[in-house]
Scaffold this active site. Structure first.
Site, PDB file in Angstrom:
ATOM      1  N   ILE B  86       9.754  -0.586  -6.188  1.00  0.00           N
ATOM      2  CA  ILE B  86       8.293  -0.566  -6.176  1.00  0.00           C
ATOM      3  C   ILE B  86       7.779   0.409  -7.224  1.00  0.00           C
ATOM      4  O   ILE B  86       8.258   1.541  -7.330  1.00  0.00           O
ATOM      5  CB  ILE B  86       7.782  -0.120  -4.788  1.00  0.00           C
ATOM      6  N   CYS B  87       6.821  -0.043  -8.013  1.00  0.00           N
ATOM      7  CA  CYS B  87       6.208   0.853  -8.989  1.00  0.00           C
ATOM      8  C   CYS B  87       4.953   1.461  -8.380  1.00  0.00           C
ATOM      9  O   CYS B  87       3.914   0.815  -8.301  1.00  0.00           O
ATOM     10  CB  CYS B  87       5.848   0.079 -10.256  1.00  0.00           C
ATOM     11  N   LEU B  88       5.089   2.684  -7.923  1.00  0.00           N
ATOM     12  CA  LEU B  88       3.981   3.353  -7.248  1.00  0.00           C
ATOM     13  C   LEU B  88       4.035   4.824  -7.641  1.00  0.00           C
ATOM     14  O   LEU B  88       5.078   5.465  -7.492  1.00  0.00           O
ATOM     15  CB  LEU B  88       4.154   3.171  -5.729  1.00  0.00           C
TER      16      LEU B  88
END
Ligand code: ZN
Ligand code: ZN
Ligand code: ZN
Ligand code: ZN
Ligand code: ZN
Ligand code: ZN
Lengths: 545, 150
Positions: B86-88
């Site tokens: 996840i790109c967070l």
């Protein structure tokens, strides 16, 4: 700049003008504030002849190296060395001096901004030490400037508190009046244990002044004072923190760079602007002896400009397949076809079998070298013109490249071989003296000659890169004449250095080598001076890179 | 580091006592740092109706370092790649030790509601999202039905 220089807060180290001075001005005038490691811009071989008595190769030692609060400085007399046309100004700093430098700048800015010491030094760092920008922003909107950096003008001194029953640490969830905690101006409170763990982690990742409050999205900077307070018990991490501060100082300033030599702790300050790198090669010599380009951090590549060097190195890498075969250190004698191995730095080869004397580079007869009409260094564009019909374009450009690469590579290899040879010669002479009980022979002159050879070969090497990109015209011919002059003189010196030395011949050889060294150095200076002015005058056309 | 487990215990306790709506968190047997998560797709999103599996791991340095989270269910989302990563920002440089498992899961849920194709992890999906959003949303909904509806 002008806005505050005129107020008397003259910035002696950052004022560009301070770095431009006339030829007559002595070199170390601005360095009084730095201390004893003020840099000397000089090349290896010069220090031996031109350094004044009482001035070490590291630069002069100052008696009054005290910090000067007023910003005034008095030029320190002591060194008289004139700057050469191709030399640039720079200063060398050890870690301690780097720390002092940061303190100095902050101390000078503090009264100017009228905010706390802590806020001043953090603001400076936030602005990458660009004092002009900082002043400008600060004067137009001081509050906004501080807030954007996560600062307040007078933060209360950070302290660890305890005794609040309602305290609960949002990191470890421990609570109660016993817990000691720290809160910054934002009011976010965390227990001191968590704070320490947090700061330690950041420091070990390389952070320093950028460490901020641990609360989500909170931009308030922890600050240097608070960091030191938290790390007080851990010397190792504290030391890392201070290192990181200095590291960020050097990294954040365009005018500073670390010496790229392994394990070297010195940093260099140089104010030659990036825009000038196309015509000025900012070569500096660190106190550790490493001579490198401040611009691209590559080894000293005088007199080729950075952009050409990077293009050339990339080309060599791309063409390494083709150039590999050139590097092979054996060739056939053009006359008798016997195999000849190059084992010295000299290009004057003599076939062991037929005694044909020839040039290793162009394979032409040696007897013609050293005469005006012979051009070993010049790529014959005309002969390739004639051959244009028969030879394809790619082949032509490859041959052209190989011509320059061969000479470039030869100087690199020859410099190495000369060093190797020096080592063997020294060993031989020692042995000779021991076994034959001969009187001690001073070999310093040999070492000096090899130093001269190294510098010249390095310069010559890079002149071939210049020549490769240089468009053929009359100016190029003059350039190549100068190049050829130095090259011939260098080869002659190399030949002398490789001559066997015996007890009876040593005096004669020594005199010859020393005379030739002096001559070579003159040629070298002439060439560099000429190329330096030529680049600045746009005397040559270069292939658009 | 005895304080860290205490924090984890409290977090788990609070998650049990006061669960996040639409998110189910189970401790994997015998490992208090390892969690199985089932997240309901937010309404009004192409993930609505789906139940997405995630794994969440608390590294030794937690909470100084962020938890490691990834989707186990196949996702069609510009900020989630094939491996479920996840790109967070809060899972990387914007992590704060004062954030919690709860806030992390809520942020991931919010990411499902509002994909951000300008900061993509899955480039092809992001491209599709930018050039033909309608089509992209349809694909995401189709994947939700195919992979996330047991
Ligand atoms: Zn705590
Ligand atoms: Zn805060
Ligand atoms: Zn160095
Ligand atoms: Zn350079
Ligand atoms: Zn021969
Ligand atoms: Zn030749």
């Amino acid at each position: 700049m002008s806005g505050y220089n005129s107020d008397g807060f003259m910035d002696e180290d950052y004022d560009d003008d301070a770095f431009e001075y006339s030829e007559e001005e002595e070199e170390f005038g601005h360095n009084a504030i730095i201390g004893n490691s003020a840099g000397a811009s000089q090349l290896n071989n010069e220090s031996q002849t031109e350094t004044q008595p009482g001035v070490s190769a590291d630069g002069p030692f100052y008696e009054n190296d005290l910090l000067d609060d007023t910003g005034d400085f008095e030029p320190v007399l002591g060194s008289i060395k004139k700057k050469k046309a191709w030399e640039v100004d720079y200063m060398i700093y050890d870690p301690e001096e780097l720390r002092a430098k940061q303190v100095n700048i902050a101390a000078r800015m503090e009264p100017l901004l009228g905010i706390s010491k802590e806020a001043t030094r953090l603001l400076l760092r936030h602005y990458f030490w660009k004092e002009e920008n900082l002043i400008e922003d600060y004067l137009s909107d001081s509050e906004r400037t501080l807030a954007k950096a996560g600062l307040t003008a007078y933060p209360p001194p950070p302290e660890l508190k305890s005794g609040d029953e309602n305290f609960s640490c949002a990191i470890c969830y421990t609570d109660g009046a016993d817990e000691s905690y720290l809160a910054l101006t934002c009011g976010h409170r965390f227990c001191s244990d968590c704070y320490r763990t947090y700061v330690t982690g950041k420091v070990l990742e390389g952070d320093s002044w950028r460490i901020h409050c641990p609360a989500p999205k909170c931009k308030v900077l922890l600050g240097i004072t608070a960091s030191r307070l938290l790390l007080a018990q851990d010397n190792t991490v504290m030391e890392r923190y201070e290192e990181n501060l200095t590291r960020s100082f050097v990294n954040d300033l365009d005018t500073f760079a670390w010496c790229p030599a392994p394990n070297c702790e010195y940093a260099i300050e140089c104010h030659v602007p990036r825009t000038a790198w196309a015509t000025t090669i900012p070569v500096v010599e660190c106190k550790c002896g490493n001579s490198f380009c401040f611009g691209c951090k590559f080894d000293n590549h005088l007199p080729a400009p950075c952009y050409m060097v990077s293009r050339w190195l990339q080309k060599c890498k791309d063409d390494s397949e083709t150039s590999n075969w050139i590097k092979v250190n054996t060739k056939e004698c053009v006359k008798c076809k016997s195999t000849i191995e190059k084992n010295g730095g000299c290009n004057h080869m003599t076939c062991r079998d037929c005694h044909y004397e020839f040039c290793w580079i162009c394979m032409g007869p040696w007897s013609e070298h050293g005469q005006q009409f012979y051009n070993c260094n010049r790529f014959n564009e005309d002969s390739s013109k004639e051959a244009r019909e028969s030879i394809s374009k790619t082949r032509q450009s490859l041959e052209r490249y190989i011509h320059y690469f061969t000479r470039y590579n030869n100087h690199e290899q020859s410099a190495k071989l000369a060093r190797k040879l020096l080592a063997t010669t020294e060993k031989n002479m020692e042995q000779m003296q021991r076994e034959l009980a001969l009187s001690w022979i001073e070999v310093q002159f040999l070492r000096d000659a090899v130093d001269v050879l190294s510098v010249c070969r390095s310069t010559l090497k890079w002149t071939y890169v210049l020549a490769y990109y240089m468009v053929a015209d009359n100016q190029k011919i003059i350039f190549e004449d100068n190049q050829s002059d130095l090259e011939m003189a260098t080869e002659q010196l190399n030949g002398l250095v490789e001559d066997p030395i015996g007890q009876d011949t040593v005096d004669d050889i020594k005199r010859k080598i020393m005379d030739k060294s002096t001559y070579v150095k003159t040629r070298w200076e002439t060439l560099l001076r000429d190329i330096t002015t030529g680049l600045q005058e746009n005397r040559w056309q270069f292939e658009t890179l | 580091m005895s304080m860290v487990p205490k924090r984890i215990m409290k977090e788990v306790e609070r998650l049990n006592k006061d669960p996040v709506p639409g998110i189910e968190v189970d401790i994997v047997e015998g490992n208090i740092r390892y969690f199985n998560v089932i997240m309901a797709g937010p309404s009004q999103s192409p993930y609505e109706g789906g139940h997405f599996k995630l794994e969440l791991f608390l590294p030794e340095e937690y909470p100084m370092s962020p938890p490691k989270v990834r989707f186990l269910t196949k996702m069609y989302h510009p900020n989630i790649d094939k491996l479920g990563r996840i790109c967070l920002d809060i899972l990387k440089d914007k992590w704060s030790p004062a954030l919690q498992i709860r806030t992390v899961l809520l942020s991931i849920q919010a990411l499902l509601s509002a994909p951000n194709p300008d900061d993509p992890l899955a480039n092809d999906v992001a491209e599709q999202w930018k050039t033909n959003e309608k089509q992209a949303i349809q694909t995401a909904a189709a994947w939700t039905r195919k992979y996330a509806s047991q």
